[in-house]
Design a protein around this motif. Structure first.
Motif, mmCIF file in Angstrom:
data_model
loop_
_atom_site.group_PDB
_atom_site.id
_atom_site.type_symbol
_atom_site.label_atom_id
_atom_site.label_comp_id
_atom_site.label_asym_id
_atom_site.label_seq_id
_atom_site.Cartn_x
_atom_site.Cartn_y
_atom_site.Cartn_z
ATOM 1 N N VAL A 1 31.947 55.606 55.336
ATOM 2 C CA VAL A 1 32.442 54.332 55.026
ATOM 3 C C VAL A 1 32.655 54.372 53.542
ATOM 4 O O VAL A 1 31.844 54.676 52.548
ATOM 5 C CB VAL A 1 31.212 53.117 55.172
ATOM 6 N N PHE A 2 33.896 54.108 53.109
ATOM 7 C CA PHE A 2 34.124 54.380 51.615
ATOM 8 C C PHE A 2 34.299 52.976 51.041
ATOM 9 O O PHE A 2 35.303 52.261 51.498
ATOM 10 C CB PHE A 2 35.704 55.085 51.697
ATOM 11 N N LEU A 3 33.593 52.449 50.333
ATOM 12 C CA LEU A 3 33.539 51.129 49.930
ATOM 13 C C LEU A 3 34.407 51.000 48.584
ATOM 14 O O LEU A 3 34.279 52.034 47.480
ATOM 15 C CB LEU A 3 32.207 50.712 49.308
ATOM 16 N N GLY A 4 35.571 50.314 48.343
ATOM 17 C CA GLY A 4 36.170 50.138 47.114
ATOM 18 C C GLY A 4 35.535 49.351 46.072
ATOM 19 O O GLY A 4 34.512 49.086 46.451
ATOM 20 N N SER A 5 36.103 49.555 44.965
ATOM 21 C CA SER A 5 35.235 49.166 43.666
ATOM 22 C C SER A 5 34.917 47.699 43.823
ATOM 23 O O SER A 5 35.883 46.968 44.011
ATOM 24 C CB SER A 5 36.063 49.499 42.573
ATOM 25 N N GLN A 6 33.747 47.117 43.639
ATOM 26 C CA GLN A 6 33.233 45.760 43.785
ATOM 27 C C GLN A 6 33.097 45.323 42.257
ATOM 28 O O GLN A 6 32.179 45.999 41.685
ATOM 29 C CB GLN A 6 32.032 45.642 44.853
ATOM 30 N N ILE A 7 33.615 44.172 41.992
ATOM 31 C CA ILE A 7 33.078 43.829 40.737
ATOM 32 C C ILE A 7 32.340 42.310 41.094
ATOM 33 O O ILE A 7 31.985 42.270 42.258
ATOM 34 C CB ILE A 7 34.327 43.289 39.724
ATOM 35 N N ALA A 8 31.959 41.567 40.210
ATOM 36 C CA ALA A 8 31.063 40.498 40.062
ATOM 37 C C ALA A 8 31.996 39.257 40.366
ATOM 38 O O ALA A 8 31.685 38.003 39.922
ATOM 39 C CB ALA A 8 30.437 40.215 38.961
ATOM 40 N N THR A 9 32.382 39.306 41.912
ATOM 41 C CA THR A 9 33.352 38.149 42.329
ATOM 42 C C THR A 9 32.283 37.301 43.226
ATOM 43 O O THR A 9 31.442 37.928 44.004
ATOM 44 C CB THR A 9 34.509 38.513 42.970
ATOM 45 N N ASP A 10 32.470 35.905 43.109
ATOM 46 C CA ASP A 10 31.951 35.124 44.124
ATOM 47 C C ASP A 10 32.570 35.249 45.455
ATOM 48 O O ASP A 10 33.619 35.790 45.399
ATOM 49 C CB ASP A 10 31.548 33.795 43.324
ATOM 50 N N ASN A 11 32.425 34.254 46.549
ATOM 51 C CA ASN A 11 32.876 34.078 47.514
ATOM 52 C C ASN A 11 34.472 33.599 47.300
ATOM 53 O O ASN A 11 35.322 33.663 48.238
ATOM 54 C CB ASN A 11 32.198 33.239 48.489
ATOM 55 N N ALA A 12 34.703 32.877 46.233
ATOM 56 C CA ALA A 12 36.059 32.492 45.957
ATOM 57 C C ALA A 12 36.933 33.616 44.925
ATOM 58 O O ALA A 12 38.126 33.259 45.146
ATOM 59 C CB ALA A 12 36.245 31.096 45.216
ATOM 60 N N GLY A 13 36.387 34.810 45.145
ATOM 61 C CA GLY A 13 37.210 35.978 44.282
ATOM 62 C C GLY A 13 37.338 35.732 42.685
ATOM 63 O O GLY A 13 38.144 36.283 42.005
ATOM 64 N N ARG A 14 36.226 34.741 42.225
ATOM 65 C CA ARG A 14 36.322 34.663 40.696
ATOM 66 C C ARG A 14 35.109 35.264 40.195
ATOM 67 O O ARG A 14 33.987 35.142 40.720
ATOM 68 C CB ARG A 14 36.228 33.098 40.368
ATOM 69 N N VAL A 15 35.212 35.895 38.805
ATOM 70 C CA VAL A 15 34.043 36.431 38.049
ATOM 71 C C VAL A 15 33.477 35.374 37.676
ATOM 72 O O VAL A 15 34.099 34.680 36.473
ATOM 73 C CB VAL A 15 34.548 37.608 37.140
ATOM 74 N N THR A 16 32.340 35.009 37.884
ATOM 75 C CA THR A 16 31.455 33.732 37.293
ATOM 76 C C THR A 16 30.275 33.969 36.385
ATOM 77 O O THR A 16 29.780 33.153 35.784
ATOM 78 C CB THR A 16 31.286 32.612 38.497
ATOM 79 N N THR A 17 29.900 35.255 36.316
ATOM 80 C CA THR A 17 29.067 35.544 35.386
ATOM 81 C C THR A 17 29.489 36.323 34.229
ATOM 82 O O THR A 17 30.612 37.037 34.112
ATOM 83 C CB THR A 17 27.733 36.610 36.191
ATOM 84 N N ILE A 18 28.740 36.368 33.065
ATOM 85 C CA ILE A 18 28.962 36.758 31.827
ATOM 86 C C ILE A 18 27.799 37.754 31.540
ATOM 87 O O ILE A 18 26.698 37.530 31.585
ATOM 88 C CB ILE A 18 29.071 35.893 30.738
ATOM 89 N N GLY A 19 28.106 39.076 30.998
ATOM 90 C CA GLY A 19 27.136 40.097 30.584
ATOM 91 C C GLY A 19 27.011 41.231 31.804
ATOM 92 O O GLY A 19 27.359 41.051 32.887
#
Length: 154
Positions: free
Chosen positions: A37-55
């Motif tokens: 299983v090859f997982l594409g890069s995951q970033i800090a998105t929430d279920n709506a696809g937004r990055v909501t965390t800082i740091g």
């Protein structure tokens, strides 16, 4: 060559050359058989696809949660990850936060140490992201049934 056997549920085995320094938090190499299983890069998105965390630490926590979620959808778990690559905007900042990142990693991924790479990049696709994590997992057995889908690729 030292080969550390895995449990029957995990098709992976660590490979650490005997005269090399013992790795901490990663493996020199991992070998295994099963379904890849090859997982594409995951970033800090929430279920709506937004990055909501800082740091870095909060974003790494969410990115690791996303890795775990995608892997679970494929029928896997953290102990099935053979290789993981972290992409960060600032490697020096990563180094200063390493103790905190280690705690977050263990909290979400457990004690499994895949082969790892760390790469400093000049930017990520979402301008709010400062870390992205990709992985390759090897699931035990042939053709596991994913819990949420047919397994067919469109």
């Amino acid at each position: 060559m030292t080969i550390v056997s895995s449990s029957p549920a995990t098709p992976l085995r660590r490979i650490d050359p005997p005269k090399w320094p013992s790795p901490h938090g990663y493996s020199h190499a991992v070998a295994g058989t099963g379904t890849f299983v090859f997982l594409g890069s995951q970033i800090a998105t929430d279920n709506a696809g937004r990055v909501t965390t800082i740091g870095l630490v909060p974003q790494a926590r969410q990115a690791l949660r996303n890795v775990r979620s995608v892997l679970a959808e494929a029928g896997g778990a953290p102990e099935h990850i053979a290789q993981m690559t972290w992409y960060v905007l600032d490697i020096d900042h990563y180094r200063t936060r390493l103790p905190e990142l280690g705690v977050v990693y263990r909290e979400i991924m457990g004690s499994h140490d895949p082969a790892m790479a760390l790469v400093e990049v000049s930017g990520l696709v979402d301008p709010a992201a400062i870390v992205a994590i990709s992985a390759t997992a090897i699931l035990p057995g042939e053709n596991p049934s994913p819990p949420g889908g047919s397994g067919a690729v469109p």
